[in-house]
Design a protein around this motif. Structure first.
Motif, PDB file in Angstrom:
ATOM      1  N   ILE A   1       0.858  -1.187   0.000  1.00 16.13           N
ATOM      2  CA  ILE A   1       0.000   0.000   0.000  1.00 16.13           C
ATOM      3  C   ILE A   1       0.895   1.239   0.000  1.00 16.13           C
ATOM      4  O   ILE A   1       1.768   1.362   0.864  1.00 16.13           O
ATOM      5  CB  ILE A   1      -0.884   0.047   1.272  1.00 16.13           C
ATOM      6  CG1 ILE A   1      -1.532  -1.309   1.555  1.00 16.13           C
ATOM      7  CG2 ILE A   1      -1.903   1.174   1.187  1.00 16.13           C
ATOM      8  CD1 ILE A   1      -2.516  -1.756   0.547  1.00 16.13           C
ATOM      9  N   PRO A   2       0.697   2.184  -0.917  1.00 18.02           N
ATOM     10  CA  PRO A   2       1.531   3.392  -0.890  1.00 18.02           C
ATOM     11  C   PRO A   2       1.255   4.220   0.368  1.00 18.02           C
ATOM     12  O   PRO A   2       0.115   4.289   0.833  1.00 18.02           O
ATOM     13  CB  PRO A   2       1.131   4.142  -2.161  1.00 18.02           C
ATOM     14  CG  PRO A   2      -0.243   3.660  -2.475  1.00 18.02           C
ATOM     15  CD  PRO A   2      -0.325   2.234  -1.982  1.00 18.02           C
ATOM     16  N   THR A   3       2.284   4.843   0.885  1.00 19.69           N
ATOM     17  CA  THR A   3       2.184   5.597   2.141  1.00 19.69           C
ATOM     18  C   THR A   3       0.982   6.542   2.202  1.00 19.69           C
ATOM     19  O   THR A   3       0.269   6.550   3.214  1.00 19.69           O
ATOM     20  CB  THR A   3       3.490   6.376   2.371  1.00 19.69           C
ATOM     21  OG1 THR A   3       4.559   5.436   2.492  1.00 19.69           O
ATOM     22  CG2 THR A   3       3.412   7.238   3.622  1.00 19.69           C
ATOM     23  N   PRO A   4       0.707   7.341   1.150  1.00 18.56           N
ATOM     24  CA  PRO A   4      -0.395   8.309   1.273  1.00 18.56           C
ATOM     25  C   PRO A   4      -1.770   7.655   1.426  1.00 18.56           C
ATOM     26  O   PRO A   4      -2.709   8.321   1.826  1.00 18.56           O
ATOM     27  CB  PRO A   4      -0.327   9.104  -0.036  1.00 18.56           C
ATOM     28  CG  PRO A   4       1.028   8.868  -0.559  1.00 18.56           C
ATOM     29  CD  PRO A   4       1.423   7.507  -0.120  1.00 18.56           C
TER      30      PRO A   4
ATOM     31  N   ARG B   1      -2.292   4.886   3.310  1.00 17.83           N
ATOM     32  CA  ARG B   1      -2.364   4.048   4.513  1.00 17.83           C
ATOM     33  C   ARG B   1      -3.301   4.600   5.572  1.00 17.83           C
ATOM     34  O   ARG B   1      -3.636   3.894   6.509  1.00 17.83           O
ATOM     35  CB  ARG B   1      -0.957   3.825   5.082  1.00 17.83           C
ATOM     36  CG  ARG B   1      -0.190   2.860   4.228  1.00 17.83           C
ATOM     37  CD  ARG B   1       1.195   2.586   4.740  1.00 17.83           C
ATOM     38  NE  ARG B   1       2.006   2.118   3.626  1.00 17.83           N
ATOM     39  CZ  ARG B   1       3.316   2.205   3.563  1.00 17.83           C
ATOM     40  NH1 ARG B   1       3.978   2.741   4.582  1.00 17.83           N
ATOM     41  NH2 ARG B   1       3.961   1.770   2.505  1.00 17.83           N
TER      42      ARG B   1
ATOM     43  N   ALA C   1       0.912  -1.420   5.870  1.00 18.75           N
ATOM     44  CA  ALA C   1       1.696  -1.212   4.660  1.00 18.75           C
ATOM     45  C   ALA C   1       1.529  -2.360   3.676  1.00 18.75           C
ATOM     46  O   ALA C   1       1.731  -2.196   2.468  1.00 18.75           O
ATOM     47  CB  ALA C   1       3.174  -1.058   5.011  1.00 18.75           C
TER      48      ALA C   1
ATOM     49  N   ILE D   1       1.024   2.272  -7.211  1.00 14.14           N
ATOM     50  CA  ILE D   1       1.962   3.391  -7.343  1.00 14.14           C
ATOM     51  C   ILE D   1       1.224   4.629  -7.839  1.00 14.14           C
ATOM     52  O   ILE D   1       0.750   4.665  -8.978  1.00 14.14           O
ATOM     53  CB  ILE D   1       3.103   3.024  -8.320  1.00 14.14           C
ATOM     54  CG1 ILE D   1       3.807   1.758  -7.821  1.00 14.14           C
ATOM     55  CG2 ILE D   1       4.081   4.187  -8.468  1.00 14.14           C
ATOM     56  CD1 ILE D   1       4.865   1.230  -8.747  1.00 14.14           C
ATOM     57  N   PRO D   2       1.110   5.656  -6.999  1.00 14.90           N
ATOM     58  CA  PRO D   2       0.469   6.894  -7.460  1.00 14.90           C
ATOM     59  C   PRO D   2       1.406   7.678  -8.375  1.00 14.90           C
ATOM     60  O   PRO D   2       2.631   7.622  -8.223  1.00 14.90           O
ATOM     61  CB  PRO D   2       0.219   7.655  -6.150  1.00 14.90           C
ATOM     62  CG  PRO D   2       1.267   7.146  -5.212  1.00 14.90           C
ATOM     63  CD  PRO D   2       1.556   5.722  -5.608  1.00 14.90           C
TER      64      PRO D   2
ATOM     65  N   ILE E   1       3.501  10.662  -9.487  1.00 13.14           N
ATOM     66  CA  ILE E   1       4.155  11.755  -8.765  1.00 13.14           C
ATOM     67  C   ILE E   1       4.701  12.739  -9.793  1.00 13.14           C
ATOM     68  O   ILE E   1       5.556  12.381 -10.619  1.00 13.14           O
ATOM     69  CB  ILE E   1       5.319  11.242  -7.894  1.00 13.14           C
ATOM     70  CG1 ILE E   1       4.866  10.133  -6.957  1.00 13.14           C
ATOM     71  CG2 ILE E   1       5.957  12.404  -7.125  1.00 13.14           C
ATOM     72  CD1 ILE E   1       3.976  10.573  -5.826  1.00 13.14           C
TER      73      ILE E   1
END
Lengths: 92, 151
Positions: free
Chosen positions: A6-9, A11, A18, A84-85, A87
């Motif tokens: 899971i990407p940090t933003p 969570r 994670a 993956i978002p 960026i």
């Protein structure tokens, strides 16, 4: 079971978890299992048609599913699936 | 106002990276720990600007670099705190383009760069209304920082 990172933003929607373990056999099943568990993720991952949003990339191992079989890409028990978002940015 | 603590080494590495890349935009990740609501930046990771075409006003990060960053923080027991980038010849204020691409929880450090000098550093984070709020940057020159070279 496959491991989904899971990407940090995102969570904040997974109680800070994670990693999500899934029994899904393809990417669509894995994502659906994740959303069933954490419904708040749905609006961030899927569009109104239920497809994965264009600014979210899904990788299985080091491969973008766009280069494989998209949402139908097979997921093995030892696969690592990454959300993956996109960026990007700029000065004006 | 939320707070972000930046060591001298972290600040210096971002500044030198910014000047190396001028007049193009540069970008990178930063990692660390959140303690009592303050983000402590301990690791700076420069990342290649993957934007195709004119990089003087745009940056983009390769999905594989992002994936490696998430794997790195899990392996190292760190938090992925945010993303830094430059605004060459422009103020350290988020643009509409920055806002459009911003993600919740991350901090966004922006360095305003002139030809031979970084003239301003600011940090921003999204609020619940998807608007940027500025964070206070605390300079701490007594904390050790791990600094990694660009891959």
């Amino acid at each position: 079971m496959a491991r989904l990172i899971i990407p940090t933003p995102l969570r904040k929607f997974t109680a800070d978890q994670a990693v999500f373990e899934s029994t899904g056999n393809n990417v669509k099943e894995v994502i659906n299992q994740l959303i069933d568990e954490y419904n708040g993720l749905k609006q961030h991952l899927l569009d109104e048609r239920g497809d994965i949003r264009s600014f979210v990339r899904i990788y299985v191992g080091d491969e973008d599913i766009h280069a494989l079989n998209r949402e139908h890409t097979t997921v093995e028990a030892n696969s690592v699936v990454s959300i993956i978002p996109a960026i990007a940015g700029g000065s004006y | 106002m939320k707070k972000l603590e930046l060591t001298a080494q972290a600040e210096d590495l971002m500044k030198s990276h910014s000047l190396q890349g001028f007049p193009n935009e540069i970008c990178g990740f930063f990692y660390g720990k959140t303690v009592e609501g303050v983000k402590h930046v301990t690791v700076i990771k420069p990342v290649v600007n993957a934007k195709e075409g004119d990089q003087r006003r745009r940056f983009a990060i390769d999905p594989l670099d992002y994936m490696k960053a998430e794997q790195f923080v899990i392996a190292e027991g760190l938090e992925f705190l945010g993303i830094y980038h430059t605004h060459p010849l422009h103020p350290a204020i988020p643009s509409e383009h920055d806002l459009k691409q911003a993600l919740p929880s991350f901090s966004y450090i922006i360095l305003s760069v002139q030809p031979e000098k970084v003239v301003d550093i600011t940090s921003w984070t999204l609020n619940d209304d998807r608007a940027f709020e500025q964070e206070e940057i605390i300079s701490n020159r007594n904390v050790n920082t791990s600094a990694n070279k660009a891959s």
